[in-house]
Design an enzyme around this catalytic site. Sequence first.
Site, PDB file in Angstrom:
ATOM      1  N   CYS A  10       0.803  -1.219   0.000  1.00  0.00           N
ATOM      2  CA  CYS A  10       0.000   0.000   0.000  1.00  0.00           C
ATOM      3  C   CYS A  10       0.838   1.271   0.000  1.00  0.00           C
ATOM      4  O   CYS A  10       2.061   1.224  -0.029  1.00  0.00           O
ATOM      5  CB  CYS A  10      -0.998  -0.048   1.149  1.00  0.00           C
ATOM      6  SG  CYS A  10      -2.275  -1.312   0.860  1.00  0.00           S
ATOM      7  N   ASP A  11       0.138   2.390   0.089  1.00  0.00           N
ATOM      8  CA  ASP A  11       0.601   3.698  -0.364  1.00  0.00           C
ATOM      9  C   ASP A  11       2.051   4.063  -0.042  1.00  0.00           C
ATOM     10  O   ASP A  11       2.862   4.246  -0.932  1.00  0.00           O
ATOM     11  CB  ASP A  11      -0.321   4.782   0.205  1.00  0.00           C
ATOM     12  CG  ASP A  11      -1.734   4.659  -0.349  1.00  0.00           C
ATOM     13  OD1 ASP A  11      -2.200   3.520  -0.496  1.00  0.00           O
ATOM     14  OD2 ASP A  11      -2.354   5.677  -0.628  1.00  0.00           O
ATOM     15  N   LYS A  12       2.376   4.253   1.224  1.00  0.00           N
ATOM     16  CA  LYS A  12       3.712   4.734   1.572  1.00  0.00           C
ATOM     17  C   LYS A  12       4.714   3.614   1.729  1.00  0.00           C
ATOM     18  O   LYS A  12       5.917   3.832   1.731  1.00  0.00           O
ATOM     19  CB  LYS A  12       3.647   5.542   2.886  1.00  0.00           C
ATOM     20  CG  LYS A  12       3.642   7.027   2.734  1.00  0.00           C
ATOM     21  CD  LYS A  12       2.823   7.541   1.574  1.00  0.00           C
ATOM     22  CE  LYS A  12       1.432   7.891   1.914  1.00  0.00           C
ATOM     23  NZ  LYS A  12       0.327   7.184   1.503  1.00  0.00           N
ATOM     24  N   CYS A  59      -6.581  -1.207  -2.580  1.00  0.00           N
ATOM     25  CA  CYS A  59      -7.873  -0.731  -3.100  1.00  0.00           C
ATOM     26  C   CYS A  59      -7.862  -0.651  -4.621  1.00  0.00           C
ATOM     27  O   CYS A  59      -6.903  -0.208  -5.232  1.00  0.00           O
ATOM     28  CB  CYS A  59      -8.226   0.597  -2.462  1.00  0.00           C
ATOM     29  SG  CYS A  59      -8.483   0.471  -0.675  1.00  0.00           S
ATOM     30  N   GLU A  96      -3.547  13.464   2.955  1.00  0.00           N
ATOM     31  CA  GLU A  96      -4.393  13.196   1.796  1.00  0.00           C
ATOM     32  C   GLU A  96      -5.799  13.697   2.101  1.00  0.00           C
ATOM     33  O   GLU A  96      -6.263  13.584   3.238  1.00  0.00           O
ATOM     34  CB  GLU A  96      -4.457  11.694   1.519  1.00  0.00           C
ATOM     35  CG  GLU A  96      -3.358  11.198   0.643  1.00  0.00           C
ATOM     36  CD  GLU A  96      -3.553   9.739   0.242  1.00  0.00           C
ATOM     37  OE1 GLU A  96      -2.759   9.286  -0.567  1.00  0.00           O
ATOM     38  OE2 GLU A  96      -4.477   9.080   0.746  1.00  0.00           O
ATOM     39  N   SER A 127      -5.738  11.998  -2.386  1.00  0.00           N
ATOM     40  CA  SER A 127      -5.691  10.555  -2.555  1.00  0.00           C
ATOM     41  C   SER A 127      -5.711  10.216  -4.034  1.00  0.00           C
ATOM     42  O   SER A 127      -6.295  10.940  -4.846  1.00  0.00           O
ATOM     43  CB  SER A 127      -6.906   9.926  -1.868  1.00  0.00           C
ATOM     44  OG  SER A 127      -7.091   8.603  -2.298  1.00  0.00           O
TER      45      SER A 127
END
Length: 552
Positions: A119-121, A191, A442, A468
């Site tokens: 995921c993101d980071k 996601c 975000e 986001s």
Amino acid sequence: MRSDIVKKGVEKAPHRSLFKAMGYTDEEIRRPIIGIANSKSEIIPGHINLDKITEAVKAGIRMAGGTPVEFGVIGVCDGIAMGHIGMKYSLATRELICDSCEAMGMAHSFDGMVFIPNCDKIVPGMLMAAARMNIPSIVVSGGPMISVTRKGRQLDLNSMFEAVGSYKAGTMTEEEVCDLEDHACPGCGSCSGMFTANSMNCLTEVLGMGLPGNGTIPAVYAERIRLAKTAGMRIMELVEKDIKPSDILKPEAFQNALKVDMALGCSTNSVLHLPAIANEAGVVINLDIVNGISSKVPNLCKLAPAGHHHVQDLYMAGGVQAVMKELSKKDLLNLTLMTVTGKTVGENIKNTEVADYDVIRSIDNPYSKTGGIAVLRGNLVPDGAVVKRSAVAPEMLVHSGPARVFDAEDDAIKAIYEGNIKKGDVVVIRYEGPKGGPGMREMLGPTSAIAGMGLDKDVALITDGRFSGATRGASIGHASPEAMEGGPMAIVKEGDIINIDIPNGKLELEVSEEEIKARYKEWKAPQPRITWGYLGRYARLVSSASTGAVLK
């Protein structure tokens, strides 16, 4: 072997004794030792399955004659952290992840590293660590979440945030919101749209640090397990041949990544993370380079939130490698670069073809001749701002409207939900940058509220924070310099006219230079919101969003 420093010779008998205390045999100790950075946790849907990925990687390492050694890595779920103090920690953890992976890898002298994020980071943090340590490394992610269709509507996490706005606007009942809540996120994985996690997992492939399929094979597919086993075997080949990140992460590799970024219409957060990874590799990526590439590379995909396709559709259409093959038809990519497959980019994509030109447009029939991300400049953002152009409604590409000014995201969300934002307004959210936030939150909350209330084709948002990857609409982030450092965002007043011209890369405050100078004479920087703990240190050390928000 690098690991000889902790295991070879009579002098290392104490070290070997500690290995044996954990059950390692002499044979395991003799083999190359491969560190596995596993970010599995029970707080991120994209990471709940990483124990299975890790076991598959270990199997691959053992099959190829190595000894896997697993350690844990933290991660923040951006969705659960969204809209409160938790989001201040999200971007800031990227540096913690990088530092902790470096500490573990260097302290224990691993011969190679397998990084398992999703995921993101976590993805960019691990890529930064790989570049910094420069030992043979490979990245294998946990894969994207499946998107399901419910009552004729294809769902993802963004559906939920927008549902809240619809409920507040009176166009959706609480029962309907609850029905979506039960079905929008059907299982493990990152996601399902081209949000930040999937953007970075796809770009990991393009950089050459992940195997083909890393970005798009769904989390629940057996193929994902096979990919992880292959990654485990592949790291042993990289160790044997001493192929390091510095052999892969060349300037041209980052240019390839930016080009595919534009073709896919990735999250604007990629413009934060690619420069940060490049910084660790000794490569310079700035907004001028991003803008130059965006002006030359067509947008071939409209994945959610820009369109109705999801990452599973990209997978079935041929994946990232098929997008690269399409770009190569116009000689837009460097095909000679080495990758973790042990082959070049050109060799990797040689037999790849687009399976569905509805999902991946032909290079001769793009959605637009310019890329999915645009960099804007003007007297409001002299160092630049970033917008996901591919997700902006055509009627909002050029817009002028009065500023509605808020000094925090929470105040803006309250005003939106209370119906105080009208058609034509330009919402300005400031003091949310890397220093001002701190942590550059975000803002899926306000953008989803606006979309849910049916205003995404009428209202623009500008912030020195970030948005986001799930955001759609005229949402302009990374405004630099940020307000906390005295950027022009700091002196915007309620009602000022702001002019947005995305096709021409312009973002202007319709106020005279004399008035701007007069306002600066009255302006004083506010006191930092947080001065204690990790965020306090982060705020003191972090650089501008225009340079990737890296620590000085």
